[in-house]
Motif scaffolding. Structure first.
Motif, short mmCIF file in Angstrom:
data_model
loop_
_atom_site.label_atom_id
_atom_site.label_comp_id
_atom_site.label_asym_id
_atom_site.label_seq_id
_atom_site.Cartn_x
_atom_site.Cartn_y
_atom_site.Cartn_z
N ASP A 11 0.83 -1.21 0.00
CA ASP A 11 0.00 0.00 0.00
C ASP A 11 0.87 1.26 0.00
O ASP A 11 0.53 2.27 -0.64
N TYR A 12 1.96 1.21 0.72
CA TYR A 12 2.90 2.34 0.79
C TYR A 12 3.41 2.67 -0.62
O TYR A 12 3.41 3.83 -1.05
N LEU A 13 3.84 1.63 -1.34
CA LEU A 13 4.35 1.84 -2.71
C LEU A 13 3.24 2.33 -3.64
O LEU A 13 3.47 3.21 -4.48
N ALA A 14 2.04 1.77 -3.48
CA ALA A 14 0.92 2.20 -4.32
C ALA A 14 0.57 3.66 -4.07
O ALA A 14 0.23 4.40 -5.00
N SER A 15 0.68 4.07 -2.79
CA SER A 15 0.37 5.47 -2.46
C SER A 15 1.41 6.44 -3.03
O SER A 15 1.15 7.63 -3.20
N LYS A 16 2.60 5.89 -3.36
CA LYS A 16 3.65 6.71 -3.96
C LYS A 16 3.58 6.70 -5.50
O LYS A 16 4.43 7.29 -6.16
N GLY A 17 2.61 5.99 -6.04
CA GLY A 17 2.40 6.03 -7.48
C GLY A 17 2.68 4.73 -8.21
O GLY A 17 2.38 4.59 -9.39
N MET A 18 3.26 3.73 -7.55
CA MET A 18 3.53 2.46 -8.20
C MET A 18 2.23 1.69 -8.38
O MET A 18 1.44 1.61 -7.44
N PRO A 19 1.95 1.14 -9.55
CA PRO A 19 0.75 0.31 -9.73
C PRO A 19 0.72 -0.81 -8.69
O PRO A 19 1.76 -1.43 -8.41
N PHE A 20 -0.45 -1.07 -8.12
CA PHE A 20 -0.52 -2.02 -7.01
C PHE A 20 -0.03 -3.40 -7.41
O PHE A 20 0.65 -4.07 -6.62
N ARG A 21 -0.34 -3.84 -8.62
CA ARG A 21 0.10 -5.18 -9.03
C ARG A 21 1.63 -5.26 -9.06
O ARG A 21 2.22 -6.27 -8.69
N GLN A 22 2.28 -4.18 -9.50
CA GLN A 22 3.74 -4.15 -9.48
C GLN A 22 4.25 -4.12 -8.04
O GLN A 22 5.21 -4.82 -7.70
N ALA A 23 3.57 -3.33 -7.20
CA ALA A 23 3.96 -3.26 -5.80
C ALA A 23 3.83 -4.63 -5.13
O ALA A 23 4.68 -5.03 -4.33
N HIS A 24 2.77 -5.34 -5.46
CA HIS A 24 2.54 -6.67 -4.91
C HIS A 24 3.71 -7.59 -5.26
O HIS A 24 4.21 -8.34 -4.40
N GLU A 25 4.18 -7.54 -6.50
CA GLU A 25 5.28 -8.39 -6.93
C GLU A 25 6.59 -8.00 -6.24
O GLU A 25 7.35 -8.86 -5.79
N VAL A 26 6.83 -6.71 -6.12
CA VAL A 26 8.04 -6.22 -5.46
C VAL A 26 8.09 -6.72 -4.01
O VAL A 26 9.10 -7.23 -3.54
N VAL A 27 6.97 -6.56 -3.31
CA VAL A 27 6.93 -6.96 -1.90
C VAL A 27 7.04 -8.49 -1.77
O VAL A 27 7.71 -9.00 -0.87
N GLY A 28 6.43 -9.21 -2.68
CA GLY A 28 6.53 -10.66 -2.65
C GLY A 28 7.97 -11.13 -2.76
O GLY A 28 8.39 -12.05 -2.05
N LYS A 29 8.72 -10.49 -3.62
CA LYS A 29 10.14 -10.85 -3.78
C LYS A 29 10.94 -10.50 -2.53
O LYS A 29 11.84 -11.24 -2.12
#
Length: 462
Positions: A374-392
């Motif tokens: 959610d933090y990354l999404a609030s900074k403008g990153m698409p949530f699906r991309q943020a989800h993948e980043v956090v998963g890694k």
């Protein structure tokens, strides 16, 4: 010599004792005694007022019934299996007391509408008791939630740590379940609050009875509109058994959680000794037996529902002896749920909640992974991309043996320059809970709002 039965005029032989025992219901339907007398008093009052029998006869019968009620309430009445059921037993006892005039009580009435009336009276009374007990349980949940609005615990999906939540929020979820249960039982009253009396065996009667009068005397909202329906309807019992099954399913779910919470692995709560037992061989044990019994008895209540549904599924109109099987499950369910509600309320009210243990369990896990996404999404990153980043990053942490809050800022910024120093505040469990302020969410303000609504529901006159 053939024993004389109240229905025995067309029979030449009597039942053998073991057959009679099989067909009798007095063993269990004596629970209806008070209601049977109540219905009989209303019926004979009507018989007198309409002139169907002499007023003096009606007065004599009524006085005899009132004496029987007093004797029943002091435990003086004894019932006989040879009189089959509560109705025949009462008529026999009344005849002993006042003589042959007692036989006039059954004018314009059948055991078919009589037993249906008894069960309506019984269940209507029991429904009010259940609703009152549920109100107490709901109040206990609200009070406990008020104490633990800011107590942080893991929220679960698939029994895996999902996101941190308020313990008060968790409790209020069960408040909502039990509120819906209360609403279902309240609606159930609508169908229990109807009088079958006067439908007679199935077709009504030739006597000039006043069904509205007997309905009013017994405190019913209205009489049934169709005599066939009046003597064969058991929907009001099926609704009760269905509602009770849903209630016990909710109670069982909460008890399952309590059982987990007081285990060595969780240590979230400690149950009072009042609601725990020990082991005959292991001296250290403190078992959550009452919670386990409620969980187990949920199957018993569901079984009562399935049993009556099966009895009813192929019955032609109107009355059939199969309907004798409608009572034991109803009685058993009523007795089971009223005690279970009180036990559950007592367990919750007296248990000790280990706030620190709950909070610690949210710190060494990945329940804050969504916060990072959610933090990354609030900074403008698409949530699906943020989800993948956090998963890694989670995978990286599991291999390294640490958690998201342990990752150095330098490493975070290698992944994306969107992450800044405030990430560590965002990853704290308390922050994660506090920030979920959406309607119905686990945020502290949201939980307080739920509690305020619940308090207003439970105390509408304040």
């Amino acid at each position: 010599m053939m024993e004389k039965k109240l229905w025995g005029g067309r029979f030449e032989a009597s039942l053998e004792a073991w057959v009679e025992e099989f067909g009798a219901s007095i063993r269990f339907d004596q629970k209806l005694a008070k209601f049977d007398i109540q219905g009989s008093i209303a019926h004979v009052t009507m018989l007198g007022q309409t002139g169907i029998i002499e007023q003096a006869e009606a007065d004599t019968i009524k006085a005899g019934l009132e004496e029987l009620l007093a004797e029943y309430e002091t435990g003086q009445l004894e019932f006989d299996v040879t009189n089959e059921d509560i109705h025949m037993n009462m008529e026999s006892l009344l005849t002993e007391k006042i003589g042959p005039v007692a036989g006039k009580l059954h004018t314009a009435r059948s055991r078919n509408d009589q037993v249906a009336t008894d069960m309506h009276l019984y269940l209507k009374d029991k429904l009010h008791e259940v609703i009152e007990k549920l109100a107490n349980l709901r109040q206990v949940l609200v009070h406990l939630a008020e104490e633990h609005v800011e107590t942080v615990m893991p929220g679960y999906t698939h029994l895996q740590h999902a996101q941190p939540i308020s313990f008060g929020h968790h409790l209020m979820a069960y408040y909502q379940m039990f509120t819906r249960d209360s609403e279902r039982f309240t609606f159930n009253i609508q169908h229990a609050d109807m009088s079958p009396l006067g439908a007679a065996a199935l077709a009504g009667t030739t006597f000039p009875i006043d069904r509205q009068l007997t309905s009013d005397l017994m405190g019913f909202a209205k009489p049934y509109s169709n005599s066939l329906d009046a003597v064969s309807d058991r929907d009001f019992i099926l609704e009760f058994l269905s509602n009770s099954s849903i209630l016990m399913m909710h109670a069982s779910r909460l008890c399952e959680e309590i059982i987990n919470w007081c285990s060595h692995e969780y240590q979230f709560v400690t149950l009072s000794d009042t609601f725990s037992t020990g082991s005959s061989i292991m001296p250290q044990k403190k078992n959550p037996d009452m919670a386990e019994l409620i969980r187990g008895k949920s199957g018993r209540v569901v079984g009562n529902l399935v049993g009556l549904l099966t009895v009813m599924k192929a019955l032609p109109l109107a009355y059939n002896k199969d309907l004798q099987e409608d009572k034991e499950g109803m009685f058993d369910t009523a007795e089971t749920i009223t005690v279970a509600i009180d036990i559950l309320a007592g367990m919750l009210e007296s248990m000790t909640v280990h706030k620190d243990r709950m909070a610690v369990s949210t710190e060494k896990d990945f329940s804050n992974a969504t916060e990072l996404a959610d933090y990354l999404a609030s900074k403008g990153m698409p949530f699906r991309q943020a989800h993948e980043v956090v998963g890694k990053l989670v995978l990286e942490c599991t291999k390294a043996g640490h958690y998201l809050q342990d990752i150095p800022l330098e490493r975070y910024q290698e992944v994306t320059d969107l992450i800044e120093e405030d990430i560590y505040q965002a990853l704290q469990s308390r922050t994660a809970v506090e920030r979920r302020t959406s309607l119905g969410g686990t945020g502290f303000e949201s939980v307080q709002h739920q509690i305020q609504q619940a308090t207003a529901e439970l105390n509408p006159d304040k």
